[in-house]
Write an enzyme that holds these catalytic residues in place. Structure first.
Site, PDB file in Angstrom:
ATOM      1  N   HIS A  82       0.914  -1.284   0.089  1.00  0.00           N
ATOM      2  CA  HIS A  82       0.034  -0.036   0.114  1.00  0.00           C
ATOM      3  C   HIS A  82       0.798   1.313   0.102  1.00  0.00           C
ATOM      4  CE1 HIS A  82      -2.793   2.981   1.687  1.00  0.00           C
ATOM      5  NE2 HIS A  82      -3.818   2.377   1.472  1.00  0.00           N
ATOM      6  N   ASP A  93       3.241  -4.312   8.223  1.00  0.00           N
ATOM      7  CA  ASP A  93       1.833  -3.448   7.825  1.00  0.00           C
ATOM      8  C   ASP A  93       0.542  -4.583   7.850  1.00  0.00           C
ATOM      9  OD1 ASP A  93      -0.535  -2.420   6.889  1.00  0.00           O
ATOM     10  OD2 ASP A  93       0.411  -1.757   5.193  1.00  0.00           O
ATOM     11  N   GLN A 107      -4.533  -5.129   6.961  1.00  0.00           N
ATOM     12  CA  GLN A 107      -5.590  -5.975   6.702  1.00  0.00           C
ATOM     13  C   GLN A 107      -5.598  -7.444   7.385  1.00  0.00           C
ATOM     14  OE1 GLN A 107      -7.847  -4.939   4.883  1.00  0.00           O
ATOM     15  NE2 GLN A 107      -7.243  -3.163   3.883  1.00  0.00           N
ATOM     16  N   LYS A 167     -10.689  -0.468  10.641  1.00  0.00           N
ATOM     17  CA  LYS A 167     -10.933  -1.815   9.659  1.00  0.00           C
ATOM     18  C   LYS A 167     -11.372  -2.895  10.562  1.00  0.00           C
ATOM     19  CE  LYS A 167      -7.477  -0.099   6.239  1.00  0.00           C
ATOM     20  NZ  LYS A 167      -8.040   0.375   5.225  1.00  0.00           N
ATOM     21  N   CYS A 200      -4.651   2.608  -3.695  1.00  0.00           N
ATOM     22  CA  CYS A 200      -3.455   2.879  -3.027  1.00  0.00           C
ATOM     23  C   CYS A 200      -2.426   1.936  -3.203  1.00  0.00           C
ATOM     24  CB  CYS A 200      -3.602   3.366  -1.603  1.00  0.00           C
ATOM     25  SG  CYS A 200      -5.048   4.512  -1.239  1.00  0.00           S
TER      26      CYS A 200
HETATM   27  N1  C6P Z   1      -6.476   0.304   2.712  1.00  0.00           N
HETATM   28  C1  C6P Z   1      -8.136  -0.006   1.054  1.00  0.00           C
HETATM   29  O1  C6P Z   1      -9.389   0.476   0.694  1.00  0.00           O
HETATM   30  P1  C6P Z   1      -5.047   3.782   6.945  1.00  0.00           P
HETATM   31  O2  C6P Z   1      -5.789   4.565   5.903  1.00  0.00           O
HETATM   32  O3  C6P Z   1      -3.907   4.435   7.422  1.00  0.00           O
HETATM   33  O4  C6P Z   1      -6.171   3.186   8.177  1.00  0.00           O
HETATM   34  O5  C6P Z   1      -4.487   2.386   6.119  1.00  0.00           O
HETATM   35  C2  C6P Z   1      -3.617   2.277   5.220  1.00  0.00           C
HETATM   36  C3  C6P Z   1      -3.398   1.042   4.868  1.00  0.00           C
HETATM   37  C4  C6P Z   1      -2.284   0.278   5.001  1.00  0.00           C
HETATM   38  N2  C6P Z   1      -1.823  -0.785   4.607  1.00  0.00           N
HETATM   39  C5  C6P Z   1      -2.694  -1.568   4.107  1.00  0.00           C
HETATM   40  C6  C6P Z   1      -2.465  -3.092   3.618  1.00  0.00           C
HETATM   41  C7  C6P Z   1      -4.101  -0.991   3.666  1.00  0.00           C
HETATM   42  O6  C6P Z   1      -5.090  -1.746   3.281  1.00  0.00           O
HETATM   43  C8  C6P Z   1      -4.428   0.215   4.007  1.00  0.00           C
HETATM   44  C9  C6P Z   1      -5.776   1.054   3.928  1.00  0.00           C
HETATM   45  C10 C6P Z   1      -7.711   1.105   2.379  1.00  0.00           C
HETATM   46  O7  C6P Z   1      -7.293  -0.783   0.549  1.00  0.00           O
HETATM   47  C11 C6P Z   1      -7.658   2.541   2.256  1.00  0.00           C
HETATM   48  S1  C6P Z   1      -6.803   3.066   0.930  1.00  0.00           S
END
Ligand code: C6P
Length: 407
Positions: free
Chosen positions: A123, A200, A203, A226, A365
């Site tokens: 991401h 990370d 997910q 999430k 992203c």
């Molecule tokens: N992915 C998606 O629709 P935040 O925005 O900081 O809570 O998470 C960022 C992020 C980091 N790593 C991974 C693997 C992610 O999937 C995400 C967030 C969302 O896929 C929003 S772009």
């Protein structure tokens, strides 16, 4: 197994219609999950009964708010099996957690020429902070390639490791391919090569049982929103000795023990990294979300999602012109990113939306990953504890409708 019909009753949003007579089919939990009543009520009760700033007052409300904020931290620490709640740092989200490591640990430990290993399926949150550091410090970036079937190429990883990296930072589960990476093995190999690891887990923590001690990782980042919790709060977990040695990230109130006009002494962990008034109600909601997921059991949640994903892949692959990306269900969490021949992914999402079916379209992203597969965008359906096979069937009927419309 989960009783999904009962679970759906916990989420007020599923009572709404997107237009008269059209129920909501929410297949976008990878972007953010829906919230159970218990979380909404915990935050509501906090504001109605206990609202005050934390760590600052001696009055009853301040003490109550502080206890609620800290109790949530203890629940979260237990949820990921952190040795101590002091190792659970509240941030705004996964993105901020990764940036905390990049700004604090990395700027104190990395110099020009040092290698940071990432993967091609990251991401942007786990790419851009390191690209900024590359521009600023001259660190080098190496990427574990993604194979055609959406897995990490571990042979290439071992080759990269032979170059003596300082950090290996990777996603536990891809938000596009759904790939669940062999995190424990990646971490073990990184440690053998003398590198620090950052997972990370945006997910993975919402969908799988994640045990930081079993993984052995140095850092792990995730977001509450999430995993049935509110937006605006996330966590950075870190090993105590690393966190203790790290300089503060943001300066201000609460992160200090003592301030003079020209100097300060930092507070103890985790407060050293929590400058300013934090997201208190959100921490309370986060704690309630962890209670909710724990009461259902992460193994049961993962098993349910596996069943739905297997079914969804089977049904989607039946549709002529649909291409689903990523590995087979065996290596995959509840994510199905797909294209439909001859139709732009945004048009697919827009037409599905007319029937109340919420999927995401775009590069999610993860632009470099899409480029690797030669795609500007995909449509993405994702599944969580409240999704049913019937919703998968409605998605499939919706895609047939898109095909009809586009001839
Ligand atoms: N992915 C998606 O629709 P935040 O925005 O900081 O809570 O998470 C960022 C992020 C980091 N790593 C991974 C693997 C992610 O999937 C995400 C967030 C969302 O896929 C929003 S772009």
């Amino acid at each position: 197994m989960l009783d999904v019909n009962e679970i759906r009753k916990d989420f007020p949003i599923f009572q709404r219609e997107t237009k008269p007579g059209t129920r909501l089919i929410y297949l976008d939990s990878t972007a953010t999950s829906q919230k159970p009543l218990l979380v909404i009520e915990a935050m509501d009760a906090y504001y109605r009964r206990s609202n005050a700033n934390i760590h600052r007052g001696v009055h009853m409300l301040a003490e109550e708010a502080t206890s609620l904020y800290e109790e949530a931290r203890v629940k979260i620490a237990r949820f990921i099996n952190a040795p101590s709640a002091h190792q659970v740092i509240y941030t705004r989200n996964t993105t901020e957690s990764i940036n905390l490591v990049a700004y604090s640990w990395a700027r104190a430990n990395l110099k020009s020429g040092d290698l940071v290993i990432l993967t091609e399926m990251e991401h942007h949150s786990n790419l851009v902070p390191w690209q900024i550091l590359q521009a600023e410090r001259g660190i080098e970036l190496g990427f574990i390639p993604v194979t055609e079937d959406g897995l990490l190429d571990l042979d290439e990883y071992k080759t990269l490791l032979s170059r003596g990296p300082k950090l290996v930072s990777f996603t536990h589960m891809s938000n596009v391919l759904g790939t669940i990476n062999p995190a424990a093995e990646i971490i073990r190999l990184a440690h053998e090569a003398g590198a620090v690891t950052l997972v990370d887990a945006a997910q993975s923590v919402p969908h799988l049982k994640v045990d930081v001690q079993a993984l052995g990782t140095d850092f792990l980042a995730f977001s509450a929103h999430k995993m049935c919790g509110p937006t605006g709060i996330g966590v950075l977990y870190g090993k105590m000795e690393l966190l203790e040695a790290m300089p503060p990230f943001l300066g201000g109130g609460d992160m200090i023990k003592e301030v003079k006009l020209r100097s300060f002494r930092t507070n103890a962990l985790p407060y050293k990294f929590e400058a300013g008034t934090p997201a208190i109600a959100e921490a309370v909601g986060f704690g309630a979300a962890v209670d909710y997921l724990s009461s259902l059991g992460m193994d049961a949640i993962a098993a349910h999602e596996h069943e739905i994903t297997e079914y969804a892949l089977e049904r989607l692959e039946e549709i002529p012109g649909v291409n689903v990306f990523g590995p087979s269900a065996q290596h995959k969490g509840g994510v199905a990113a797909f294209t439909l021949d001859g139709v732009h992914p945004h048009d697919v999402a827009q037409i599905l939306d007319q029937d109340g079916i919420a999927v995401r379209a775009g590069h999610h992203c993860a632009q470099p990953l899409h480029e690797k597969f030669g795609l500007p965008a995909t449509s993405r359906a994702s599944f969580y504890l409240y999704n049913t096979k019937e919703e998968v069937d409605l998605l499939v009927s919706g895609i047939y409708k898109v095909k009809e419309l586009f001839g």
